[in-house]
Scaffold this motif. Structure first.
Motif, PDB file in Angstrom:
ATOM      1  N   ARG A 227       0.838  -1.203   0.000  1.00 52.85           N
ATOM      2  CA  ARG A 227       0.000   0.000   0.000  1.00 52.85           C
ATOM      3  C   ARG A 227       0.877   1.258   0.000  1.00 52.85           C
ATOM      4  N   ALA A 228       1.961   1.239   0.794  1.00 47.69           N
ATOM      5  CA  ALA A 228       2.884   2.388   0.814  1.00 47.69           C
ATOM      6  C   ALA A 228       3.496   2.583  -0.571  1.00 47.69           C
ATOM      7  N   CYS A 229       3.891   1.480  -1.226  1.00 48.84           N
ATOM      8  CA  CYS A 229       4.474   1.581  -2.574  1.00 48.84           C
ATOM      9  C   CYS A 229       3.456   2.168  -3.551  1.00 48.84           C
ATOM     10  N   ASP A 230       2.211   1.681  -3.483  1.00 45.24           N
ATOM     11  CA  ASP A 230       1.179   2.148  -4.412  1.00 45.24           C
ATOM     12  C   ASP A 230       0.878   3.627  -4.192  1.00 45.24           C
ATOM     13  N   ILE A 231       0.799   4.030  -2.921  1.00 40.62           N
ATOM     14  CA  ILE A 231       0.504   5.447  -2.649  1.00 40.62           C
ATOM     15  C   ILE A 231       1.694   6.308  -3.065  1.00 40.62           C
ATOM     16  N   ALA A 232       2.911   5.792  -2.878  1.00 34.68           N
ATOM     17  CA  ALA A 232       4.094   6.526  -3.357  1.00 34.68           C
ATOM     18  C   ALA A 232       3.943   6.800  -4.861  1.00 34.68           C
ATOM     19  N   ALA A 233       3.536   5.789  -5.604  1.00 36.18           N
ATOM     20  CA  ALA A 233       3.360   5.964  -7.053  1.00 36.18           C
ATOM     21  C   ALA A 233       2.282   7.007  -7.349  1.00 36.18           C
ATOM     22  N   ASN A 234       1.154   6.909  -6.636  1.00 38.67           N
ATOM     23  CA  ASN A 234       0.058   7.863  -6.869  1.00 38.67           C
ATOM     24  C   ASN A 234       0.476   9.298  -6.585  1.00 38.67           C
TER      25      ASN A 234
END
Ligand SMILES: [Fe+2]
Length: 328
Positions: A227-234
């Motif tokens: 989730r942290a990785c995905d939000i970083a991308a967003n």
């Protein structure tokens, strides 16, 4: 090579690694990264400084972000907790007698604090005996964001002489949970030292220093990490996910390394194994055991090996970065 024996009754009682202080170049950007992506929560703030903690942490802060203008980002110091104020006075006596420096200082939201250094080539460490206690947010689900970072676990410092520095910290009761040596020379290349009941509070690795390689937070599970990785991308920080997810060897650690807006490296890891019984012996590897340290996938990228955070006002010196190979 041999490493020093474990000191079971140290001169003062360090209980754990606890916090880090960063000078940042854009406080607003940094706060967004630490809260929205990593999931730390703000304990207090003013116009120049923000104090953050993990959602499991009751003590006031594990990260302090301080606005710095017109100069490069840096870490001011890493922090450790001691059991009592009395320990701080014994610490001052011990460190001065050992040739280091130890000065009492006022820090907001901290009890009595001792700024220490064991001398050239060692990281600056502040010792503090207490912090205000705030509610744990483990069950406050609306307050949880990003990777829901639970708590600070350890930090890794790169230093020119691992053997000499490890000796100084082992004299304070730190236990080794693992270490690596050079296959030909036997030189100590890295060592994982612990005071609390898991394998690491302070990791020391060979290289020009002192520099701060990373600060590690525990997350609950892989879902939180992704989730942290995905939000970083967003949020435009997709390329700040530097390395991982991947697996370290023991202590069974799944990791991901992030770089904050100033390039400071933050590790996310799953809860590590227990390491507390005195007969439990350290894992030992030599420099051909790269496959044990990272059993699958690529080893770390070059920037992971070479780029790290300077300590404020300290020019790194000496030491070459250790290289690992894989015999298989
Ligand atoms: Fe780490």
């Amino acid at each position: 090579m041999s490493i020093p024996s474990v000191v079971t009754h140290p001169p003062f009682n360090i209980t754990r690694s606890s916090h880090v202080r960063y000078f940042v170049t854009d406080l607003e950007k940094s706060v967004r990264f630490y809260t929205e992506i990593l999931g730390l929560v703000i304990s207090d703030q003013d116009s120049d400084t923000v104090y953050l903690r993990g959602i499991e942490e009751a003590c006031h802060h594990s990260v302090v972000l301080m606005q710095r203008r017109d100069t490069a980002p840096a870490a001011e110091c890493v922090g450790m907790r001691v059991a009592s104020e009395d320990d701080l006075h014994r610490a001052q006596e011990h460190i001065l007698a050992a040739g280091g420096t130890a000065t009492f200082a006022e820090r907001p939201y901290q009890g009595l604090t001792l700024l220490t250094s064991f001398g050239e080539g060692t990281p600056p460490v502040e010792l503090c005996s207490s912090m205000p206690v705030l509610p744990r947010l483990l069950n406050n689900f609306p307050a949880q964001k990003g990777g829901r970072a639970l708590r600070l676990d350890h930090y890794q410092c790169v230093i020119p002489d691992v053997g000499a520095t490890a000796e100084k910290f082992m004299a304070l009761g730190f236990r080794p949970s693992k270490y690596t040596t050079h296959v030909d020379t036997g030189q100590l290349l890295s060592i994982f030292l612990a005071r609390k009941n898991n394998p690491h509070d302070l990791v020391l690795a060979q290289g020009a220093g002192p520099r701060l390689h990373h600060v590690a937070f525990i997350v609950s599970d892989l879902q939180a990490m992704f989730r942290a990785c995905d939000i970083a991308a967003n949020l435009g920080y997709g390329r700040h996910v530097e390395y991982g997810p991947g697996r370290h060897g023991p202590p069974n650690g799944i990791f991901t390394y992030f770089r904050d807006p100033d390039g400071n490296r933050i590790e996310f890891g799953l809860p590590p194994m227990q390491f507390m019984d005195p007969e439990d012996q350290p894992n030992v590897w030599d420099s051909t055991d790269g496959v044990s340290l990272v059993p699958w996938g690529d080893g770390p990228p070059q920037r992971w090996r070479e780029e790290m955070t300077s300590f404020d006002g300290i020019t790194p010196a000496g030491g070459t970065i250790a290289r690992w190979t894989s015999r298989r």
